[in-house]
Each structure stands twice: as structure tokens, then as C-alpha cells.
Design an enzyme around this catalytic site. Structure first.
Site, PDB file in Angstrom:
ATOM      1  N   HIS A 197       0.825  -1.208   0.000  1.00  0.00           N
ATOM      2  CA  HIS A 197       0.000   0.000   0.000  1.00  0.00           C
ATOM      3  C   HIS A 197       0.858   1.255   0.000  1.00  0.00           C
ATOM      4  CE1 HIS A 197      -3.681  -2.328   1.547  1.00  0.00           C
ATOM      5  NE2 HIS A 197      -3.824  -2.019   0.285  1.00  0.00           N
ATOM      6  N   GLU A 439     -10.290 -18.492 -21.227  1.00  0.00           N
ATOM      7  CA  GLU A 439      -8.933 -18.786 -20.758  1.00  0.00           C
ATOM      8  C   GLU A 439      -8.692 -20.281 -20.601  1.00  0.00           C
ATOM      9  OE1 GLU A 439      -8.314 -16.769 -17.007  1.00  0.00           O
ATOM     10  OE2 GLU A 439     -10.304 -17.255 -16.276  1.00  0.00           O
ATOM     11  N   ASP A 463      -3.870 -17.341 -18.398  1.00  0.00           N
ATOM     12  CA  ASP A 463      -4.289 -18.720 -18.182  1.00  0.00           C
ATOM     13  C   ASP A 463      -4.426 -19.484 -19.490  1.00  0.00           C
ATOM     14  OD1 ASP A 463      -4.481 -19.341 -15.414  1.00  0.00           O
ATOM     15  OD2 ASP A 463      -6.063 -17.836 -15.261  1.00  0.00           O
ATOM     16  N   CYS A 510      -7.499  -9.308 -21.716  1.00  0.00           N
ATOM     17  CA  CYS A 510      -7.152  -8.647 -20.447  1.00  0.00           C
ATOM     18  C   CYS A 510      -5.947  -9.314 -19.782  1.00  0.00           C
ATOM     19  CB  CYS A 510      -8.339  -8.604 -19.504  1.00  0.00           C
ATOM     20  SG  CYS A 510      -8.923 -10.226 -19.030  1.00  0.00           S
TER      21      CYS A 510
END
Ligand code: PEP
Ligand code: MG
Length: 589
Positions: A197, A439, A463, A510
Site C-alpha cells: 500500500h 482462458e 491462463d 485482459c
């Protein structure tokens, strides 16, 4: 005479890009390394528990103060600080520490150390880098409580009044958010990494930083001159005049390039012959939306929702999910957000939902398979999504689809969730596009039939490559064989695009493949409708597309699809993208 300097170079992890040069300022964020263990007498247990509670309360109050003073530009990162606030009272730390004091009659410091170590170990086993970074959050929160228990004062970073480069063992997101940009040029830390973070906040503030340096805080002394190269993850201590000059130039070049790219990142990705491709960003946390917008993303093409499940010890509630989805949908509106339903297990195992160890997790009870077996978990998420859809341009996507029956079942549950909300009078919308991740190779084979059931396909090349080539995407031993430019993968992508065109179904990629500018001639040429990528890649990918001709890319892609080997594909691509480096000088573009 030229200063020789020792030019000591340390290699870490890039926390945030950019270069800065300046005097080191050591921040004493040591935490408490040596913790004493002692037994507490039965009559004092209550006081010991109260001492622990007081330290937690003090830590909370300190953080609340930081939140209240958070500068405007960091308001969208509020959730990071709030998640730390929630961690103070997390069962894993808070309740277990109190239990340990009571059950084992031990002092609060030792109890805290014990439960924090156990919690860290739980997350450390997980391969996902985002989750690994949650270890940092646990360490930071427990360090803060520990300092208040022991009575060590923390340095207030907001009070630093010199132009310096911070050097620390660790910086919390709260510390980072208090940095005064006109004073602090950048920072380096022993701990942390790209997905922490702290690094997300540093990127928003555009503060160059290098993290995960091991023991940099012990090597650097106050006022040492250091160079922070956040682009390459390097820190140079005591640079020579020559190195200083080299980095002054690098810094200038980087800043000019960045300013140019940023200026141009809002210009659409339109080819020289006028074809526009929609480029979007992939996110895992709501906080990353800013990067998508900053870098000129036209929506979120993949919102991986696993994070909210993985960063805790129990399933999130519908309300928690709804709040987060709504925030994302509202922030990105009017652009779309594709919310992908839970894709856990495989490489992202949930400690609290691992029913039995699987020999082949990537081929196991992962993603949609898990959700269909756990309707309670799935319905909670679907209800959260449907409710958020009333506030923005939401699309829903199911991962790991291997055949038509899974889509039918998932859609049925979505309808059921909508019917429940309707009956309960809770606002929602089901007027959105539904898509699937393509995928799994069987989904490519069945694409014609799947097209009847959905509005869009999003090809998950990470994938798809793994399952098509039978190469574990996380196994280093076979990493050299893993390549999404394998002719088999390219042909599958083409097949899906063709089906999409025939049936009026949009096709997007993506997977990581879409983040690489050099892949654009092939992807553009194969006529993908949309690409979604790591936000930081957007400007370079846009720049590349703007320099291409769509009609030339189409011809080029047709030739590439004839290639028989990965080498064949990559050498054609090199030749196309860098024709001047080709020895024959035959430019293809
Ligand atoms: C993919 O598989 O390409 C993908 C985008 O999903 P993930 O990396 O989350 O599995
Ligand atoms: Mg995937």
C-alpha cells in the site's frame, strides 16, 4: 578535483518510478525488535488486557488524526488507511492477542508478537504478490501497537523541514500520506515491495522510491548523498561526480519523457489510418482507479475481485462488497468497469476456505467451479454487484469458463440474486452486459455456442497460455517455455475474434499480453475490440497504436498467424517494430 565517491549500488524493488538525488534523512521507524516475555499473575491479567487495549486505542487515535488531516489529493486512498484502522481490531490480531494474554498468562507485548507472527505466516504461504504485501500491513499495524505498548515515540514525518530523501526500515501508508512533497524528494526502505500500500501511495504522489532493500537503513547515515532510481530499483550511496552527472541527465530525460507521455495519454489510441481501439486498465484495488484515469484508460476492463476475500480471515459481507463495487463504479463512470466474479484457488488459495489440499490446484476447484459449489458465497457477491450496478456502468464477467453449462448456471444464479433483491425492495440493476473469460482451451473450441449466451468475451491470455501449453504459469523451471506469442495461442485468439465478429460479441484481451507495446501490431491486426492492461502500460501502448497503420497491421497479423514457432513469431515482430535494426533494412510498417 573530481570526487571519486564510493558509488555503492544497492538493488531493491521499484516502489514508485522516478529519480531523485539528495541528502539522506534517517527516519527512526524501527519498531521494537527485542520483546521481553514474562508471566503475568492471575490478579493482574485484567490490567494487562487493559494495557493492550489502551495501546490499541492510542494507535487508532493516532491514525484517525492522520486520516482527518489527509491532503485532498490522497482522499481516494482513504480506504488504505481505513483498512489499517480495521486491522487494529481484526480478530486475527486483537482478539487473539487478548485470548493469549488471558489463556497463557503472558504479557501484552509477547502476546502481540506471537499472534502477529502467526498471522504473517498465514499470508506468507500464498503465492499472490498482492497478498504477500498484506504481510506488510500486519507488520506495520502490530509495530504501531507495539511502540505504544513499550512507550517509544514515532517520528512525525509531517514535521520534517529539510529537502531530503527519507531512509527508513519501513514506512506505513499513513507515514507516506503525511510526507510534505515540497520537502521530501523520495524515499528508500528496508521492507515493502511493488504491491504494498505504501508503494501505491508513493506512485500517486509521484515520489521516487525503492523498497525491499534489506538493510539500507543500517548502511546509510544521516546527510549521506544518495541517488534513488525508482525506475530500476537502485540506490546509489556516496556517488562520484561522474555518477551524479549521469543521474542528473537521466532524471531530466525521465521527467521530460513522463511529462510528454502524460500530456499525450488522454489522446485516444487511433491508428494513422483512423481506426480506434479502446484501451482500459486492470485493477485489484479501488485505489488503483486513479492510475487508470491518470494514464488515460477508458474504463476498467478487468476488476479482479479476489483481493477483498484474500486479505482477511473470513468471507466479506454483501455490504462490504457492495460498498467497494459501488465506489469503483461511481468513480469510473461514465466509463465501464468489468467486475470479474471471484477467481480464487488455483494460485490464490483462501486460507479459510481451503476444503482439502488439491494436488493440482490450477486444475482444481478454482474460480467459477468454486462459486457454483458455494452458492452462499457466490450469491453474496452477485447481490453486491447487482446493487452496485444501479450506480454505474457495470459489466459482469465469469472466470475460468470451460463450457456452456457453467455460463447457464452462473446466469441463473444472477437472475435469482436479482429476484431476491426485487422481493426485498433493495435497489439494483440487471441491465448490463454479461461476459466470460476465455482462458480454458475448451471455451475456445465452444466459442460459437458460448457466443449465444454472452455479450462479450475477454481472453485471459495468462491462463489460456498456461492451459494450452500445459505450462504452470508460476513454475520458474518452465518459465522459459511460457510465451503468449506461441502460434497455438495466437491462433486461438484469432479463432475467438472470428467467432465474436460473426455473432456480434465483443472480444477483449485482459491478460498481460495486452500490456506489451510490441504486441500491438499483432493484436490490432487480429482486430480485437478492446484491450485491458496494467495501468502504467497504457501511455506506451497508446503511443505505439498511434504510430501504427491498421491495414498494415492486419496484413502483418495474417502473416504472423502462418508462423510455426515462437521464434518465428518474435523475429517477425522485431522486424516489424524496429525495421531500421533489421539487417536487410526492409521496413514492413
Ligand atoms: C488471465 O488469466 O489472463 C487473467 C487476466 O486473469 P488472472 O491473471 O487473474 O488469472
Ligand atoms: Mg485467469
Amino acid at each position: 578535483m573530481a570526487d571519486k565517491g564510493s558509488d555503492t549500488v544497492l538493488k531493491g524493488i521499484s516502489g514508485s518510478p522516478g529519480i531523485c538525488i539528495g541528502q539522506a534523512y534517517l527516519v527512526d521507524r524501527e519498531g521494537v525488535d527485542v520483546v521481553e516475555k514474562y508471566t503475568v499473575r492471575p490478579e493482574s491479567i485484567r490490567d494487562e488486557v487493559n494495557r493492550f487495549k489502551t495501546a490499541v486505542k492510542k494507535s487508532e487515535d493516532e491514525l484517525i488524526e492522520v486520516i482527518e488531516e489527509l491532503p485532498e489529493e490522497l482522499h481516494h486512498h482513504l480506504t488504505i488507511l481505513e483498512s489499517h484502522l480495521a486491522l487494529f481490531k481484526d480478530k486475527m490480531l486483537y482478539e487473539r492477542a487478548i485470548d493469549a494474554i488471558r489463556d497463557e498468562s503472558i504479557n501484552a507485548e509477547w502476546a502481540l508478537k506471537k499472534v502477529a507472527t502467526r498471522a504473517k505466516a498465514m499470508f506468507q504461504d500464498i503465492a499472490d504478490p498482492y497478498l504477500q504485501s498484506r504481510v506488510d500491513d500486519i507488520v506495520q499495524v502490530s509495530d504501531r501497537i507495539m511502540m505504544n505498548l513499550v512507550g517509544v515515540d514515532a517520528v512525525n514525518i509531517g514535521n520534517i523541514d529539510k529537502r531530503v530523501v527519507l531512509v527508513a526500515k519501513d514506512l506505513t501508508p499513513a507515514d507516506t500520506s503525511r510526507i510534505q512533497l515540497e520537502r521530501v524528494k523520495g524515499f528508500v526502505t528496508d521492507r515493502g515491495g511493488k504491491t504494498s500500500h505504501t508503494s501505491i501511495i508513493a506512485r500517486t504522489l509521484e515520489l521516487p522510491s525503492v523498497m525491499g532493500l534489506g538493510n539500507v537503513s543500517a548502511l546509510i547515515k544521516n546527510d549521506d548523498i544518495i541517488i534513488v532510481d525508482g525506475n530500476d530499483g537502485l540506490v546509489i550511496i556516496d556517488p562520484s561526480d561522474e555518477t551524479l552527472l549521469e543521474y542528473e541527465e537521466k532524471k531530466l530525460r525521465y521527467e521530460t519523457r513522463r511529462a510528454n507521455i502524460k500530456r499525450r495519454s488522454k489522446i485516444p489510441a487511433t491508428t494513422v489510418d483512423g481506426v480506434t481501439i479502446k484501451l482500459m486498465g486492470n485493477i485489484e484495488l479501488a485505489e488503483e482507479i486513479v492510475s487508470v484515469m491518470d494514464y488515460g484508460g477508458e474504463g476498467i476492463g478487468l476488476f479482479r475481485t479476489e483481493f477483498q476475500y484474500l486479505s482477511r480471515s473470513h468471507f466479506p459481507t454483501e455490504e462490504e462488497l457492495y460498498e467497494q463495487y459501488r465506489e469503483v463504479a461511481e468513480l469510473i463512470f461514465p466509463e465501464p468497469v468489468v467486475i470479474r466474479t471471484l477467481d480464487i484457488n488455483g494460485d490464490k488459495a483462501l486460507a479459510y476456505a481451503r476444503e482439502n489440499d488439491e494436488e493440482n490446484p490450477a486444475l482444481g476447484l478454482r474460480a467459477i467451479r468454486f462459486c457454483l459449489q458455494r452458492p452462499d458465497v457466490f450469491m453474496t457477491q452477485l447481490r453486491g454487484i447487482l446493487r452496485a450496478a444501479a450506480f454505474g456502468n457495470v459489466r459482469v464477467m465469469f472466470p475460468m469458463i470451460s463450457g456452456v453449462e457453467e455460463v447457464l448456471e452462473a446466469k441463473k444464479m444472477l437472475k435469482e440474486a436479482a429476484a431476491q433483491l426485487e422481493a426485498e425492495g433493495i435497489p439494483y440493476s440487471e441491465n448490463f452486459e454479461i461476459g466470460i473469460m476465455v482462458e480454458v482451451p475448451s471455451a475456445v473450441v465452444m466459442a460459437e455456442r458460448l457466443a449465444d449466451e454472452v455479450d462479450f468475451f475477454s481472453i485471459g491470455t495468462n491462463d489460456l497460455t498456461q492451459y494450452t501449453l500445459a505450462i504452470d504459469r508460476g513454475n520458474r523451471k518452465v518459465a522459459h517455455l511460457y510465451n503468449s506469442l506461441h502460434p497455438a495461442v495466437l491462433r486461438m485468439i484469432k479463432q475467438v475474434v472470428d467467432v465474436g465478429k460473426k455473432h456480434g460479441v465483443k472480444v477483449c484481451i485482459c491478460g498481460e499480453m495486452a500490456s506489451e507495446p510490441a504486441n500491438m501490431p499483432v493484436l490490432l491486426g487480429m482486430e480485437l475490440d478492446e484491450l485491458s492492461m496494467t495501468p502504467q502500460s497504457l501511455p506506451m501502448v497508446k503511443e505505439m497504436v498511434r504510430g501504427l497503420s491498421f491495414s498494415e497491421s492486419r496484413k502483418f497479423a495474417a502473416r504472423v498467424l502462418e508462423a510455426t514457432t515462437v521464434d518465428g513469431v518474435t523475429s517477425m515482430m522485431d522486424e516489424f517494430v524496429y525495421p531500421e535494426e533489421n539487417e536487410n533494412g526492409t521496413a514492413s510498417a
